[in-house]
Design an enzyme around this catalytic site. Structure first.
Site, mmCIF file in Angstrom:
data_model
loop_
_atom_site.group_PDB
_atom_site.id
_atom_site.type_symbol
_atom_site.label_atom_id
_atom_site.label_comp_id
_atom_site.label_asym_id
_atom_site.label_seq_id
_atom_site.Cartn_x
_atom_site.Cartn_y
_atom_site.Cartn_z
ATOM 1 N N GLY A 1 0.863 -0.937 0.285
ATOM 2 C CA GLY A 1 0.127 0.105 0.087
ATOM 3 C C GLY A 1 0.694 1.137 -0.252
ATOM 4 O O GLY A 1 0.623 2.198 -0.304
ATOM 5 N N ASP A 2 1.923 0.958 0.952
ATOM 6 C CA ASP A 2 2.908 2.343 0.658
ATOM 7 C C ASP A 2 3.619 1.817 -0.299
ATOM 8 O O ASP A 2 4.137 3.153 -1.141
ATOM 9 C CB ASP A 2 3.841 2.121 1.625
ATOM 10 N N LEU A 3 4.431 0.897 -0.633
ATOM 11 C CA LEU A 3 5.477 1.021 -1.476
ATOM 12 C C LEU A 3 5.570 0.982 -3.743
ATOM 13 O O LEU A 3 5.481 1.616 -3.814
ATOM 14 C CB LEU A 3 6.612 -0.284 -1.635
ATOM 15 N N ALA B 1 4.384 4.808 -3.939
ATOM 16 C CA ALA B 1 5.178 5.505 -3.813
ATOM 17 C C ALA B 1 6.589 4.750 -5.168
ATOM 18 O O ALA B 1 6.548 6.362 -5.970
ATOM 19 C CB ALA B 1 6.732 5.152 -3.075
#
Length: 396
Positions: A174-176, A179
């Protein structure tokens, strides 16, 4: 020389998504200035730490995604620090932040204000649910982390065993993934500015990114009206494409193409299966019985022997742990393990290298992560701020 050597990025992000985005840019040569709030990024104190450290400057979490950056501690709530920040903005190409929508506006440092100081500026945000400038929704006041994005975006619903609960994917996708997409958006905006001279706002939402990551579920639901769900390590439309237990561990086999299926059957000494199930449709229709046949074969063989039988003919691999990865010559040949200094310790820390390889401008970690406020004097000097008479201090 890096591909982005002439790109100056002001990085106001913290935790994982934003720092990973700007880490990718730093690995490619961008001058990334980490503008930190009083006390610094929340993850500076997160473990693990190296075993011989006399002092814990920061742990592996912070080191990994902030390597090669410079640090400046500013309190945008003070006039002096805000003016210093605006001086930095005037020389910057990109500003990146991952606060809740409206946070920068509270300091009178929102996109519209910063554009007054730098009309060519590319301003980028990573938020759980996006920024109202690119599409307003009812969720934009809600906080979000990786777990929230995975749950909402469908990742958890299709991850795990069929008889088990929805399961979070191990890495923080969800972050990576968000990003990575945001970095792509920034570079596209840089290219657009080179052609037109026009800066713009780049907005990437974690929820949106998870829907994009789960693109298969979108067209599946569109075609048959059924919500895809968990299938363990198998694939809904390909077979065999699964993990199997070997005598000494687990392996994965991806033999869904007709040629690979024939080669697998040959290695199993089961030409009858190749003849009886020659096409993808027949294999998918009989996947449970065929999986049992393959599993009976794999459990009787150690993984090395099994993979030797399939090597070069059938896509297959062992399921590795991190120790296996550290021992894999491929990883060392590809420079995917990087050693960086750890302040306060004799031992270096190993972090993941750059997966992007380029023949002329090879990306790589540009050294260790910064100490908090480590580059204050040089950065303020570069921005033309008088550090003697106009000291920029942070209020804790």
């Amino acid at each position: 020389m890096g591909a982005l050597d002439d790109l100056r990025v002001l990085d106001l992000t913290q935790v994982l998504a934003g720092p990973y985005c700007t880490m990718l840019l730093a690995d490619m040569g961008a001058d990334v200035v980490k503008v930190e709030r009083p006390g610094g990024d929340l993850i500076r104190s997160n473990p693990p730490f190296v075993s011989d450290g006399d002092e814990e400057a920061y742990g592996g979490y912070f080191q990994s995604v902030n390597r090669g950056k410079r640090s400046l501690e500013l309190n945008l709530g003070t006039d002096e620090d805000r003016e210093a920040f605006l001086s930095l903005v005037e020389r910057a190409d990109v500003v990146v932040e991952n606060f809740k929508a409206g946070t920068m506006e509270k300091f009178d440092c929102g996109y519209e204000t910063l554009r007054e100081h730098n009309p060519d500026l590319i301003y980028s945000s990573i938020r759980g649910f996006g920024d109202p400038r690119t599409g307003e929704t009812h969720r934009q006041g809600q906080p979000s982390f990786d777990l929230i994005a995975q749950a909402l975006g469908g990742v958890m619903e299709i991850t795990g065993q069929s008889d088990g609960p929805p399961t979070k994917v191990g890495p923080g996708v969800g972050d990576l993934f968000t990003a990575v997409l945001n970095a792509v958006g920034i570079l596209a905006a840089v290219h657009h500015r080179e052609r037109t001279g026009e800066g713009q706002y780049v907005d990437t939402a974690m929820y949106d990114s998870m829907v994009s990551l789960c693109e298969r579920t979108v067209y599946q639901y569109s075609c048959d009206g059924e919500s895809p769900t968990r299938q363990g390590n198998s694939h809904p439309t390909l077979f065999p494409y699964d993990s199997f237990e070997a005598a000494d561990g687990h392996v994965v086999i991806a033999a869904f193409a007709d040629g690979h299926w024939e080669a697998l059957c040959e290695a199993m000494e089961r030409p009858d299966l190749a003849a009886e199930y020659p096409d993808a449709g027949s294999r998918i229709a009989n996947r449970e019985s065929l999986r049992a046949e393959i599993a009976e074969w794999t459990t009787a063989i150690d993984s090395e022997t099994l993979l030797d039988l399939l090597e070069g003919r059938v896509p297959a691999a062992p399921v590795q742990n991190t120790a296996d990865i550290f021992d894999d010559p491929h990883i060392h040949d590809r420079e995917m393990l990087a050693e960086v200094d750890q302040p306060g310790a004799d031992d270096q820390m190993t972090i993941a290298g750059s997966p992007i390889k380029m023949t002329e401008t090879m990306p790589s970690p540009g050294g260790r992560a910064p100490l908090l406020d480590e580059h204050k004097t040089e950065l303020l000097d570069e921005a033309g701020v008088d550090t003697g008479t106009n000291r920029v201090e942070s209020d804790d």
